[in-house]
Structure formats: C-alpha cells, structure tokens
Design a protein around this motif. Structure first.
Motif, PDB file in Angstrom:
ATOM      1  N   TRP A  84       0.820  -1.210   0.000  1.00  0.00           N
ATOM      2  CA  TRP A  84       0.000   0.000   0.000  1.00  0.00           C
ATOM      3  C   TRP A  84       0.851   1.256   0.000  1.00  0.00           C
ATOM      4  O   TRP A  84       1.838   1.390   0.734  1.00  0.00           O
ATOM      5  N   TRP A  86      -0.139   5.428  -0.286  1.00  0.00           N
ATOM      6  CA  TRP A  86      -1.172   6.442  -0.442  1.00  0.00           C
ATOM      7  C   TRP A  86      -0.876   7.398  -1.588  1.00  0.00           C
ATOM      8  O   TRP A  86      -1.789   7.840  -2.289  1.00  0.00           O
ATOM      9  N   TYR A  89      -1.759   5.695  -4.800  1.00  0.00           N
ATOM     10  CA  TYR A  89      -3.221   5.623  -4.904  1.00  0.00           C
ATOM     11  C   TYR A  89      -3.804   6.975  -5.303  1.00  0.00           C
ATOM     12  O   TYR A  89      -4.685   7.063  -6.169  1.00  0.00           O
ATOM     13  N   PRO A 187      -8.644   1.211  -0.812  1.00  0.00           N
ATOM     14  CA  PRO A 187      -7.881   1.057   0.438  1.00  0.00           C
ATOM     15  C   PRO A 187      -8.425  -0.054   1.334  1.00  0.00           C
ATOM     16  O   PRO A 187      -7.664  -0.821   1.925  1.00  0.00           O
TER      17      PRO A 187
END
Length: 375
Positions: A84, A86, A89, A187
């Motif tokens: 992941w 951010w 994204y 997410p």
C-alpha cells in the motif's frame, strides 16, 4: 473498461476490442418477442433459428465481457500498489478523473441532450413550450439521471432482499459508475485482500452468485468481486494470463457444458425463476472469463495476435458511443431487408459489425481533429 493499456500483456490488449464487440451484441437483441412455443413445435424453422441465435449471441455467450473488463481494470489498478502506498493511490485517482469521471459525465449528458433534442427543436419552432423540456428531464430522473436514471431487472435473493439493477441515463455507463465506486473502496479492499486473501475472494464469489449485497446503486457484487480478483492477482505478483492458460483444459470443457445448459433453460424453461437464472449466468461467467483469457493466451503463443495498436485504444470509444451509432446501423440497411426471418437474421448479425465500423471511423476522425488542436 480501463483505458490504460497493458503493453506487458498483449493478450489482454488484444481482448479489449472483442470484448467491446460482445457488449454491442449484448445491446442488439432487438424488440421482436421470442416465440418460445416454436422451439418445441418447429425448432428448425427460420423464426426459431433467428431467436436461438439472438438468445445465444446477445444473452448467454457474451456474459464474460463486462466481468472481464472489471477484472482487467482491477489488475492494472493494483499495479504499483502491491504494497500500500497512499501517494500512488492518489496519483491513480487523479488520472482516473480524466479517463473515467469526465467521460462518464460527458457521455451521460450527451445522451440527455440526444433524448431532449426533438423537444428542443419543437420549442425552437414554437410548437412546444419550455415546460415540456422540464417534464422530459424530470422523467429521465433530473440530476439523478447521472446515477440512477434507469431501473431494470430486479430479483429477490435468498435472504428476501430485492436487488435492483440500476444504471445512469446512458445504460452502458453503469460499468464506469460501478468502477468509480469500487476504486474509492480500494484502500479497504487492499487491506481485506492482504488479510483475507483467497478466503475473502471466496466470500465475495459466494455473494456474487447468490446476489447477496448491500442494495445501493453503484455498489455491486459484480464490480467488487471481479475488480478485487484482478487486484489479488497483481498483489500476489501472479501472471493473470498465464494462470488462466494453465487451467484451460478444465474451463474449455466446463464452459460449453454450462453454456448449453443455460441455453436449454432459456429456450425450453422460460418461466424459470429469475433469481435462479441469475445464479446460473454468474456461474457461467466464473468459467467463461478465464476461458476467453486463455483463448487469447493461446493465440499469443501461436503468434496470431495481429492487431494494430490503435484498435485496442479504440475499445473505450466503442463502448461509450455504440448506443448512438447502433441506431444508424439499424436504419441504414432496413430498406433492403424483406419481411422474412432469414433477412431478420442477416440484419441482426450485420448491425453489430456495422456499428463497430461506424464507431471506429468516428474515433479515428476524433483523434485526427483533436491531434490538430495540440501544439
């Protein structure tokens, strides 16, 4: 239908246009009613053949088209999101504003203008008042037309919850609507896929088949499952195409059997409960999607994926514009079509490909016009 191309996956790039053609066939069933009694009394009549072909090519064979687009979208969206991030994204969200959100708004508003145009012309010629336009816009859902301008096909699932299919005023845009929604939940999906993995996908798959989900427009099991499945492949750094090709011996046997069964139900048991039909079709899609990806992989292995790059890039335009150009494709050959079922069948088969031709021509014209405006 993500507009991002997967240069590392030529089989996926090649699939985009055949999938778009399948979508055209899905929307080309026509308005003539099917005479189900004739399937039993005279199955080889031209009317029965015509209806059999329509049921096969518009209702059952192409069930893999939209799920495959969701799968591909999830697969590429999760690229560089294996872990992941951010910032990554946020970058992806910003890119989708131009490739998904703005086209979604434009095409729906364009369709609204298209539907309102006859009334606007009457107002311009003084044969109608402005209130006629407001009534028409209200009947289309007002501002809701951009989200739930169309309600169709509802079923009551095993929990007794009524699940209704909704779409914006331009019905094919439900795909982009649901894609935007599922992207906003990435997410959460990423965390669930990382923690739950195959168990989470199994739960989503069960919800998909049983149609158990939160009944909110734009939030669908179809988009969530297939998008998440594509994301899982990317998170696990697995080759989606190679994995589908690896199980081809199973899917290529099961898919035709399920397809034959769904055709039998559609033709000879038309009164079957709608919920059961939906379950069967979703089972069919679970096998059909890896089957078609494996077929593209086979062509790739044999060196048969010969397609100009611009054709794959035209798939998004075909998806968005085919509803408008299909009306022209229907009318053009009509004067030459006699009132006979062999001619109806020929017309049915011609319209999707004529629609595709018009879409490709208009797309190339659009590319030329817009490229000239650039410095």
């Amino acid at each position: 239908m993500t507009t991002q191309t997967g240069r590392d996956y030529p089989a996926i790039d090649w699939l985009r246009m055949p999938l778009a053609v399948c979508v055209i066939f899905i929307h080309s069933f026509g308005t003539r009613e099917v005479n189900y009694d004739l399937f039993l009394s005279d199955p080889w009549s031209w009317e029965s053949v015509y209806n059999t072909v329509r049921i096969f090519l518009s209702s059952h064979f192409p069930v893999f088209a939209v799920p495959t687009f969701f799968l591909i979208s999830g697969f590429f969206f999760f690229r560089h999101l294996e872990r992941w991030n951010w910032q990554a994204y946020g970058d992806k969200l910003r890119k989708r504003v131009g490739t998904i959100l703005l086209p979604y708004i434009f095409w729906n508003l364009f369709h609204c203008v298209h539907l309102c145009w006859p009334t606007l012309m009457k107002i311009a010629h003084g044969t109608a008042q402005w209130d006629a336009l407001w009534r028409l816009v209200k009947s289309l859902g007002g501002w809701h037309m951009l989200w739930t301008g169309s309600y169709h096909t509802q079923v009551v699932n095993v929990l007794g919850i009524t699940m209704v299919n909704t779409a914006p005023v331009l019905v094919p845009m439900w795909f982009l609507r649901d894609l935007m929604v599922v992207i906003l939940f990435v997410p959460i999906l990423h965390w669930l896929l990382r923690k739950g993995g195959r168990w989470f996908l199994a739960l989503l798959g069960t919800c998909l088949v049983l149609r158990i989900w939160i009944p909110l427009p734009g939030f669908s099991t179809e988009s969530t499952f297939w998008f998440s499945l594509g994301g899982y492949f990317m998170m696990q750094r697995r080759d989606l195409v190679a994995d589908c090709y690896r199980i081809r011996r199973y899917t290529w046997v099961i898919w035709p059997l399920l397809l034959a069964f769904t055709m039998w139900v559609a033709m000879y048991r038309p009164d079957t409960d709608r919920y059961l039909v939906v379950m069967i079709q979703r089972f069919l899609a679970l096998v059909a999607v890896p089957s078609v990806i494996a077929f593209a992989a086979m062509l790739q292995h044999k060196g048969l994926l010969h397609q100009p790059a611009w054709l794959a890039k035209s798939a998004f335009w075909v998806y968005c514009s085919h509803i408008f150009l299909r009306k022209i494709a229907i009318k053009l050959p009509l004067p030459l079509v006699p009132h006979a079922y062999p001619a109806y069948l020929a017309h049915y088969l011609l319209v999707p490909f004529l629609t595709l031709f018009l879409c490709l021509v208009t797309h190339q014209l659009w590319v030329k016009v817009t490229s000239r405006k650039q410095p």
